[in-house]
Every structure is written in structure tokens, then in C-alpha cells.
Design a protein around this motif. Sequence first.
Motif, PDB file in Angstrom:
ATOM      1  N   ARG A 152      94.834  45.575  51.946  1.00 26.28           N
ATOM      2  CA  ARG A 152      93.603  45.584  51.155  1.00 26.28           C
ATOM      3  C   ARG A 152      92.735  44.367  51.483  1.00 26.28           C
ATOM      4  O   ARG A 152      91.506  44.442  51.452  1.00 26.28           O
ATOM      5  CB  ARG A 152      93.920  45.621  49.658  1.00 26.28           C
ATOM      6  CG  ARG A 152      94.719  46.847  49.228  1.00 26.28           C
ATOM      7  CD  ARG A 152      93.841  48.059  48.949  1.00 26.28           C
ATOM      8  NE  ARG A 152      93.080  48.553  50.079  1.00 26.28           N
ATOM      9  CZ  ARG A 152      93.591  49.325  51.062  1.00 26.28           C
ATOM     10  NH1 ARG A 152      94.878  49.663  51.036  1.00 26.28           N
ATOM     11  NH2 ARG A 152      92.847  49.738  52.036  1.00 26.28           N
ATOM     12  N   PHE A 153      93.362  43.249  51.776  1.00 29.60           N
ATOM     13  CA  PHE A 153      92.626  42.036  52.140  1.00 29.60           C
ATOM     14  C   PHE A 153      91.876  42.254  53.455  1.00 29.60           C
ATOM     15  O   PHE A 153      90.680  41.927  53.576  1.00 29.60           O
ATOM     16  CB  PHE A 153      93.599  40.864  52.258  1.00 29.60           C
ATOM     17  CG  PHE A 153      92.943  39.536  52.512  1.00 29.60           C
ATOM     18  CD1 PHE A 153      92.429  38.783  51.463  1.00 29.60           C
ATOM     19  CD2 PHE A 153      92.853  39.026  53.793  1.00 29.60           C
ATOM     20  CE1 PHE A 153      91.830  37.554  51.693  1.00 29.60           C
ATOM     21  CE2 PHE A 153      92.256  37.799  54.037  1.00 29.60           C
ATOM     22  CZ  PHE A 153      91.748  37.058  52.986  1.00 29.60           C
ATOM     23  N   ARG A 154      92.555  42.826  54.437  1.00 32.43           N
ATOM     24  CA  ARG A 154      91.901  43.110  55.716  1.00 32.43           C
ATOM     25  C   ARG A 154      90.777  44.136  55.540  1.00 32.43           C
ATOM     26  O   ARG A 154      89.721  44.024  56.163  1.00 32.43           O
ATOM     27  CB  ARG A 154      92.941  43.608  56.719  1.00 32.43           C
ATOM     28  CG  ARG A 154      93.810  42.499  57.309  1.00 32.43           C
ATOM     29  CD  ARG A 154      94.665  43.035  58.445  1.00 32.43           C
ATOM     30  NE  ARG A 154      95.715  43.900  57.950  1.00 32.43           N
ATOM     31  CZ  ARG A 154      96.961  43.510  57.709  1.00 32.43           C
ATOM     32  NH1 ARG A 154      97.297  42.237  57.906  1.00 32.43           N
ATOM     33  NH2 ARG A 154      97.868  44.362  57.283  1.00 32.43           N
ATOM     34  N   ALA A 155      91.037  45.139  54.714  1.00 34.02           N
ATOM     35  CA  ALA A 155      89.999  46.152  54.465  1.00 34.02           C
ATOM     36  C   ALA A 155      88.772  45.529  53.808  1.00 34.02           C
ATOM     37  O   ALA A 155      87.633  45.918  54.101  1.00 34.02           O
ATOM     38  CB  ALA A 155      90.566  47.269  53.581  1.00 34.02           C
ATOM     39  N   MET A 156      89.000  44.572  52.931  1.00 33.04           N
ATOM     40  CA  MET A 156      87.895  43.883  52.276  1.00 33.04           C
ATOM     41  C   MET A 156      87.039  43.140  53.292  1.00 33.04           C
ATOM     42  O   MET A 156      85.798  43.240  53.282  1.00 33.04           O
ATOM     43  CB  MET A 156      88.430  42.902  51.232  1.00 33.04           C
ATOM     44  CG  MET A 156      87.370  42.015  50.599  1.00 33.04           C
ATOM     45  SD  MET A 156      88.086  40.778  49.496  1.00 33.04           S
ATOM     46  CE  MET A 156      89.093  39.863  50.665  1.00 33.04           C
ATOM     47  N   LEU A 157      87.668  42.378  54.172  1.00 36.03           N
ATOM     48  CA  LEU A 157      86.916  41.637  55.179  1.00 36.03           C
ATOM     49  C   LEU A 157      86.103  42.584  56.061  1.00 36.03           C
ATOM     50  O   LEU A 157      84.924  42.321  56.358  1.00 36.03           O
ATOM     51  CB  LEU A 157      87.875  40.808  56.040  1.00 36.03           C
ATOM     52  CG  LEU A 157      88.501  39.580  55.375  1.00 36.03           C
ATOM     53  CD1 LEU A 157      89.555  38.967  56.293  1.00 36.03           C
ATOM     54  CD2 LEU A 157      87.436  38.545  55.027  1.00 36.03           C
TER      55      LEU A 157
END
Length: 356
Positions: A318-323
Motif C-alpha cells: 500500500r505504501f508503494r501504491a501510494m507513492l
Amino acid sequence: MTGLIELGGADMDPSRRAVLGAAGLFSVALTIPQYQDVVGRFETLRRNPRTRIGYGEVEAVAAMTERISEIDDMFGGRHARPMAAAFLVNTIAPYLQAEASEDVRKAMLSAAADHLYLTGYMAMDERADGLAQRYYVKALELASAAQDHLTYCTTLRGMSVQAVDLGHGPLSLRLADSASAASPEAGPRMTAFLSGQQAHAAAQTGHRAIALAKIREAEVAMEKAESKAKAFGSYDPSSLAYHVAQVRYALGDKEAAIEALEESDRTRYSIYRRGRVRHLGLLAERKLELGRLDEACTDWHRVLDDFPHVQSGRCDDRFRAMLAALRPYVKNTRAREVYDRARAIAASPRPSSREV
């Protein structure tokens, strides 16, 4: 109990963590029979006549599993799984080889199966999906030996969760249906627990009528369960709302999916920090799909409040998707603020196992 000891040993040695490719990931799961077909198939364990256990040891295993589960919910699988693996090798495996009455022996097999299920779930949370599958299959084996329908069907459901998360929709539905069939006398909360997953898997595979029927079944069962007693630590209204969101999104109703995710967030117990990070991240992504950038940024800021405290491969996703989602909007002041904050967190010293 050589196989169990070897499995725990591999878990504790990072160099031996082999994650299978997508094509072969569920090769074992594809041939899992129904519960009644494997009862009694478990190989007789080698006994150690110098050690004898009673219900006290069973209770200790159950208590340790529950405590590790709480740590997992709050801090993620990477924090909790080493403890589970060590306890498996150093305590549970010897207990399974100890002398015991038949009742105690079955109870220990059941407690061990539950511990293996939890350890598999944490491996899945780390994205060590091949390792998670091996734990799940071993949990099924021990649960069948203990004639423990509850842990058996819970494990099958866990395998369905893993399958739907990785995009294996048809297999996820088969596993969810098998889990439901393995628990024909489930109470209302267990019915909701199983039907919610069936609905999610059915929606992902395009079975609209089945998905809607199963999510309604889960909602009715949850109403009955909540009218009787709250059950902290089990399937609850927040979990059901998440499944409603997944069903609505898969069936094309994005606004309803967002509303359900917001309801899930409002009703979630505070201990479930890992779930909060994952589901708020998903909520922000879905709001952005509908052009609600400011709301998405608010949710992502909440994600970043908790993210540094959680060690979880699924949270990293989810963190990578956010970026990735924010990059096209970095000229927007609010989006840039979230993006810069996330980049600073990513650049800060982290445990070596995290790669984001």
C-alpha cells in the motif's frame, strides 16, 4: 515430528525462505480434499517416553498463540513471526512428541494447528507466500488429526484470502466453498466469517448473484452474532464492512465500496493497526480513482502516522501504491506534502528486511 521441525527451522533461517512463483504457488492447495477424506490420515508421531504433557501445556500453547496474534495485529508479521517460529521449534514440536492421554494429545494437535495457521498468516503478511502455503497445509494436516473442524475450515479460509489477494479468483472461491463445507454447524459469527470470504472470491470471479447472496448471508449472520455478544479478536462488523467494500468494488460500485471502507474504519478496534494501514491506504486509492484527491491525502496522512510502526509486506504494498498514485499530482500542494512525507519515511533507517 520431523516435518514440523524442519518447517519451523526453515522459517527461522532467512536464507531458506523460498517463495514459489505464481504458477506453482497453489500446487498443493489444488489437491486438498474435503475434511472427511483426510481424518485419520495423519502419520503417527514418534513418542518421547521421558516427557509427558497435560492440559497445562495445551493452555500454554494456546495462550502464547493468542499473544503472538495480538502483536501481529499491532506491529505486523515481521515483528511477530520469529517468535512464533521459535516457539514452534522449541516448545510445540517437543510437546507433539511427548507422552499424553488421548484427549490431551488431540487438544495439543489442535493448539499446534492453530499456531501453524497463525504463522502461515504472518508469512503471507510478509509476502513469503510459498512459505505461508506450506504452513497452511501442515495446519490442515494437524487439524484433521485432531478432528478440529474449526481450525481446519479457518485454515482453508486463510488460503482463500491468500489466493484472492494474489488474483487467483477461481481457486479462492473453491477454497472458500471448501471452508464453508467443512463447518456445516457453524454459529452466526463463523457463518459471517466464511460467507464474507465466499462473497469476496465470488465477486472477483464475476459471479455477481453468488457474491450478493453471500454478502447478504454474512450481514444477516453478523446481526445475529452481534445481538448475542461482542467477540473481540474475531470476525466483527469492521471485517464484514471490508468484505462489503471488496464485493461492491469488484461489481463496479465504487462509491458504495468507499462508504463501506469508511464504515470499516469507524468500527475497527484500535489494536488492529496493521489492518488500519492497509485498509486506509486502499480507501485513499479508491477515492483518488473518483477524483477525490484532498480526501485521499487526508487518509494517506493517517496511513503515514502508523506505517513506521508496522513491519508488513502487505502494508509495504500500500505504501508503494501510494507513492505511485501521488507522483502525477506532486504539483498539488496537499499531494506534494504527503509525497514528501512518505519519501522521508522511506529514506529513514529501517530493518534490513523491509524493501519499499
